[in-house]
Design a protein around this motif. Structure first.
Motif: not given
Length: 377
Positions: A5-21
């Motif tokens: 039932k857990q939602r799939p988890r995505i790993l976001i890898v980016d140097e930019s904090r704004m891009a990750r947000a």
């Protein structure tokens, strides 16, 4: 063990904090997420966090860039990492894009990719990954190539068709085979033909997207399932594949084989089929029509005359000549000659080569009349 039932988890890898947000804002309603600032931290997260199902990764990062992370993931001893979908954030550098694709990137997005498209790409990659996991757990591959069997292809087609209908996106199917297969087997033997097929599979695999599925329609016929590929892109790809084999150097005992393939293509929604089985069968039927019409051709969603031999693109014609297959070009000299005339005229105008342009035009016109007279006779 993951909670179903857990939602799939995505790993976001980016140097930019704004891009990750920005990415987190787009996916947070549908997926859990984890963020890391560089490839090295992303790699450690992947090794330790078994709940991660997909990676969104920038190409340029400190410590370990996107290419480096991709290389580690695809070379990992852990099957879950080797197979994990990796969605790369592409820039304008075509060379970097090509290199990432070769390293195993599953798909690409841009910084400006909208929320709807991003979620669709993620859903497609996760769906493809689930299907591959299920197929791998349920059955072995074909004994000759290790590819999915017909039973597995039927399952993949059903899933692809259902996904395409649910999300209102296109899906394409290609069914292909060597022309004169029985003749090749009789002349060269089963082992040589199996090796030939393995080489073709290797060549084909490098041209497919990670989310595409390649398997057996029959022992001698292969199928490609491609969700998200519209018509006529599927026909264009099929013709490029046919052209690539025509100039490929596949030799047996030092003698190059004169090989060609025929391909049947089907697409939803262009082909108004009501089921996955009927879409797959339609592609198979079109393959047989292509072979019966002389082979070395693609039969797709739009009907075209079968009596005419497919005209090669100019670039492909040059490749055929270079590879020693000039005879395949000769029937199309009139068409190709007309196509190259503007280039010859430019050469003559700029370089003053003394080309007899009037004679060239006249000879092309004479040959065109000869061909027309032959057809009418």
């Amino acid at each position: 063990m993951n909670n179903p039932k857990q939602r799939p988890r995505i790993l976001i890898v980016d140097e930019s904090r704004m891009a990750r947000a920005a990415l987190i804002e787009q996916v947070r309603e549908h997926y859990d997420f984890r963020e890391e600032v560089n490839g090295e931290a992303g790699w450690q997260a992947l090794v330790l966090d078994h709940s991660i199902r997909l990676v969104i990764c920038a190409l340029s990062m400190p410590m370990l860039d996107g290419d480096g992370l991709l290389a580690r993931v695809r070379a990992s001893r852990l099957a879950r990492l080797r197979q994990i979908p990796v969605l790369m954030i592409a820039g304008d550098n075509e060379e970097a894009h090509r290199r990432a694709r070769e390293l195993g990137a599953s798909d690409f997005i841009h910084r400006e990719t909208g929320r709807t498209e991003l979620l669709a790409r993620i859903a497609l990659l996760l769906s493809s990954g689930q299907a591959q996991d299920q197929l791998g757990a349920n059955s072995e591959g074909h004994p000759d190539t290790g590819l999915p069997t017909r039973q597995q292809i039927d399952m993949q087609t059903t899933q692809a068709f259902s996904y395409a209908q649910r999300h209102q996106i296109p899906a394409s199917l290609l069914v292909m085979a060597f022309d004169r297969f029985d003749e090749l087997r009789e002349t060269h033997g089963d082992e040589v033909v199996k090796e030939m097929q393995k080489r073709f599979v290797s060549m084909l695999s490098k041209k497919l997207r990670k989310e595409d599925c390649l398997g057996h329609y029959s022992d001698s016929e292969l199928a490609v399932i491609s969700v998200g590929t519209p018509y006529p892109a599927c026909e264009v790809f099929a013709n490029r594949l046919r052209e690539a084999l025509a100039v490929a150097k596949i030799a047996v005992h030092g003698h190059r084989l004169d090989l060609s393939i025929s391909i049947g293509a089907a697409n939803t929604p262009v082909d108004r089929t009501v089921s996955a089985a009927s879409l797959l069968s339609l592609a198979g039927e079109r393959l047989k029509i292509a072979q019966q019409a002389g082979g070395n051709r693609v039969i797709a969603c739009v009907e075209k005359p079968l009596t005419e031999i497919p005209v090669p693109r100019l670039g492909h014609a040059i490749d055929l000549i270079r590879s020693g297959r000039a005879r395949a070009v000769i029937p199309h000299l009139v068409h190709l000659g007309k196509e190259v005339l503007p280039f010859l005229e430019l050469l003559e105008r700029e370089l003053k080569l003394g080309l007899p342009m009037a004679d060239i035009r006249s000879r092309i016109l004479d040959r065109e009349h000869e061909v027309q007279d032959t057809r009418q006779a």
